[in-house]
Design a protein around this motif. Sequence first.
Motif, PDB file in Angstrom:
ATOM      1  N   SER A 101      61.413  96.861  73.091  1.00  0.00           N
ATOM      2  CA  SER A 101      62.298  97.716  73.753  1.00  0.00           C
ATOM      3  C   SER A 101      63.196  98.608  72.857  1.00  0.00           C
ATOM      4  N   GLY A 102      62.740  99.052  71.662  1.00  0.00           N
ATOM      5  CA  GLY A 102      63.769  99.951  70.876  1.00  0.00           C
ATOM      6  C   GLY A 102      64.635  99.409  69.891  1.00  0.00           C
ATOM      7  N   PHE A 103      64.232  98.482  69.206  1.00  0.00           N
ATOM      8  CA  PHE A 103      65.330  97.865  68.257  1.00  0.00           C
ATOM      9  C   PHE A 103      65.036  98.552  66.968  1.00  0.00           C
ATOM     10  N   ASP A 104      66.131  98.434  65.992  1.00  0.00           N
ATOM     11  CA  ASP A 104      65.928  98.987  64.657  1.00  0.00           C
ATOM     12  C   ASP A 104      65.473  97.924  63.568  1.00  0.00           C
ATOM     13  N   ALA A 105      65.929  96.505  63.979  1.00  0.00           N
ATOM     14  CA  ALA A 105      65.687  95.629  62.980  1.00  0.00           C
ATOM     15  C   ALA A 105      65.867  94.143  63.552  1.00  0.00           C
ATOM     16  N   VAL A 106      65.131  93.306  63.033  1.00  0.00           N
ATOM     17  CA  VAL A 106      65.032  91.989  63.329  1.00  0.00           C
ATOM     18  C   VAL A 106      65.793  90.980  62.501  1.00  0.00           C
ATOM     19  N   VAL A 156      59.234  97.510  64.185  1.00  0.00           N
ATOM     20  CA  VAL A 156      60.538  97.032  63.922  1.00  0.00           C
ATOM     21  C   VAL A 156      60.540  96.205  62.609  1.00  0.00           C
ATOM     22  N   PRO A 157      61.083  96.688  61.692  1.00  0.00           N
ATOM     23  CA  PRO A 157      61.128  95.621  60.367  1.00  0.00           C
ATOM     24  C   PRO A 157      62.000  94.301  60.417  1.00  0.00           C
ATOM     25  N   THR A 158      61.759  93.174  59.791  1.00  0.00           N
ATOM     26  CA  THR A 158      62.821  92.178  59.715  1.00  0.00           C
ATOM     27  C   THR A 158      63.475  92.312  58.369  1.00  0.00           C
ATOM     28  N   LEU A 159      64.896  92.327  58.585  1.00  0.00           N
ATOM     29  CA  LEU A 159      65.620  92.458  57.446  1.00  0.00           C
ATOM     30  C   LEU A 159      66.441  91.132  56.939  1.00  0.00           C
ATOM     31  N   PHE A 160      66.388  89.894  57.660  1.00  0.00           N
ATOM     32  CA  PHE A 160      67.093  88.925  57.340  1.00  0.00           C
ATOM     33  C   PHE A 160      66.558  87.612  57.883  1.00  0.00           C
ATOM     34  N   LEU A 161      66.746  86.501  57.146  1.00  0.00           N
ATOM     35  CA  LEU A 161      66.253  85.082  57.650  1.00  0.00           C
ATOM     36  C   LEU A 161      67.180  84.113  57.277  1.00  0.00           C
ATOM     37  N   SER A 162      67.500  83.254  58.096  1.00  0.00           N
ATOM     38  CA  SER A 162      68.414  82.163  57.465  1.00  0.00           C
ATOM     39  C   SER A 162      67.449  80.910  58.253  1.00  0.00           C
ATOM     40  N   GLY A 163      67.555  79.943  57.495  1.00  0.00           N
ATOM     41  CA  GLY A 163      66.800  78.555  57.731  1.00  0.00           C
ATOM     42  C   GLY A 163      66.602  77.772  56.630  1.00  0.00           C
ATOM     43  N   ASP A 164      65.619  76.797  56.547  1.00  0.00           N
ATOM     44  CA  ASP A 164      65.604  76.029  55.379  1.00  0.00           C
ATOM     45  C   ASP A 164      64.981  76.758  54.076  1.00  0.00           C
ATOM     46  N   GLU A 165      65.577  76.044  52.884  1.00  0.00           N
ATOM     47  CA  GLU A 165      65.246  76.688  51.765  1.00  0.00           C
ATOM     48  C   GLU A 165      63.744  77.333  51.444  1.00  0.00           C
ATOM     49  N   GLY A 166      62.962  76.227  51.815  1.00  0.00           N
ATOM     50  CA  GLY A 166      61.358  76.523  51.652  1.00  0.00           C
ATOM     51  C   GLY A 166      60.840  77.657  52.508  1.00  0.00           C
ATOM     52  N   LEU A 167      61.374  77.766  53.561  1.00  0.00           N
ATOM     53  CA  LEU A 167      61.078  79.064  54.479  1.00  0.00           C
ATOM     54  C   LEU A 167      61.682  80.432  53.858  1.00  0.00           C
ATOM     55  N   ALA A 168      62.890  80.172  53.566  1.00  0.00           N
ATOM     56  CA  ALA A 168      63.731  81.342  52.947  1.00  0.00           C
ATOM     57  C   ALA A 168      62.941  81.847  51.594  1.00  0.00           C
ATOM     58  N   LYS A 169      62.434  81.094  50.993  1.00  0.00           N
ATOM     59  CA  LYS A 169      61.657  81.586  49.814  1.00  0.00           C
ATOM     60  C   LYS A 169      60.399  82.185  50.286  1.00  0.00           C
ATOM     61  N   GLU A 170      59.752  81.703  51.196  1.00  0.00           N
ATOM     62  CA  GLU A 170      58.522  82.141  51.784  1.00  0.00           C
ATOM     63  C   GLU A 170      58.900  83.523  52.221  1.00  0.00           C
ATOM     64  N   ALA A 171      60.064  83.788  53.129  1.00  0.00           N
ATOM     65  CA  ALA A 171      60.190  85.031  53.633  1.00  0.00           C
ATOM     66  C   ALA A 171      60.404  86.162  52.661  1.00  0.00           C
ATOM     67  N   ARG A 172      61.144  85.888  51.433  1.00  0.00           N
ATOM     68  CA  ARG A 172      61.244  86.689  50.353  1.00  0.00           C
ATOM     69  C   ARG A 172      60.122  87.118  49.846  1.00  0.00           C
ATOM     70  N   ALA A 173      59.202  86.204  49.563  1.00  0.00           N
ATOM     71  CA  ALA A 173      57.892  86.482  48.856  1.00  0.00           C
ATOM     72  C   ALA A 173      57.040  87.522  49.768  1.00  0.00           C
ATOM     73  N   PHE A 174      57.234  87.040  51.172  1.00  0.00           N
ATOM     74  CA  PHE A 174      56.106  87.689  52.123  1.00  0.00           C
ATOM     75  C   PHE A 174      56.527  89.157  52.396  1.00  0.00           C
TER      76      PHE A 174
END
Length: 271
Positions: A101-106, A156-174
């Motif tokens: 419904s019209g968001f700019d970022a996730v 809508v782009p994703t700009l931020f993620l917090s969570g466990d370090e394993g996923l945080a690394k995956e998100a940056r690589a993704f």
Amino acid sequence: MCSSDLVMRIYISADIEGVTGVTHWEDTRLGHAEHAYAARQMTREVAAAAKAAFEMGATDVLVKDAHGSGRNLLLEELPERLRIHRGWDNSPYSMMAEVGSGFDAVLFVGYHSAGGADTNPLAHSFNSSKLERLQINGERASEFVFNYYLAARHGVPTLFLSGDEGLAKEARAFDDNIYSVGVKSAMGDSTLNVTPQKGAELIYDGVKLALTKKDIKPKYPESFDAVFTFRHHQDALRASYYPGVERLDEVSVRFVTNDVLELARTKMFIM
Ligand SMILES: [Zn+2]
């Protein structure tokens, strides 16, 4: 930088298994004594993200409470102006209800490693009692990846993620446009955490940095080739009767589409 350059409508999807300190399934169960801490810290982390977003000029911030019952966040402790989506809307969007419904970022808060990963004692993908793991286009897909694509479907782009370090690394690589923060690492059934206060600070600082980005285009593949691997053969057999779903082996089925909403619809009915 002039504030009109910045993203204005922010969508937060919040889970609990990637929240600072959360280590055991009991921590995640509404009504269990241990859930009180987890809910409070999830609230604190969401509040930190929302506060940062408002300070960066967001005019609207919506948070989807996306764990279990969808009733974890402590409402009285959230910042004024934040809109809170509780419970489930019974649509395929699920953890991303209303994202179209019209968001700019996730922003993802409290997210956790995928089923099949060893970087969170609570690693899983969606319904952990049914699904062993999910693959999309040959890669292990976390809830983050799946939900990223649901937002990307609407540009809508994703700009931020917090969570466990394993996923945080995956998100940056993704997607290297994502600023990600790991609040805990894991070994076996244990987690090594920052303090609750530090976790919230990392998220506040991270969202401030993340929201300086603009005009980001999310990734969206030409097709989604998904393999669902169930824990029990019975569930794979049942799933194979859904239109378009093909059984691969005793416990796995495959579904191919060029629209992630079709994939989400299939997931909703076969799980
Ligand atoms: Zn969860």
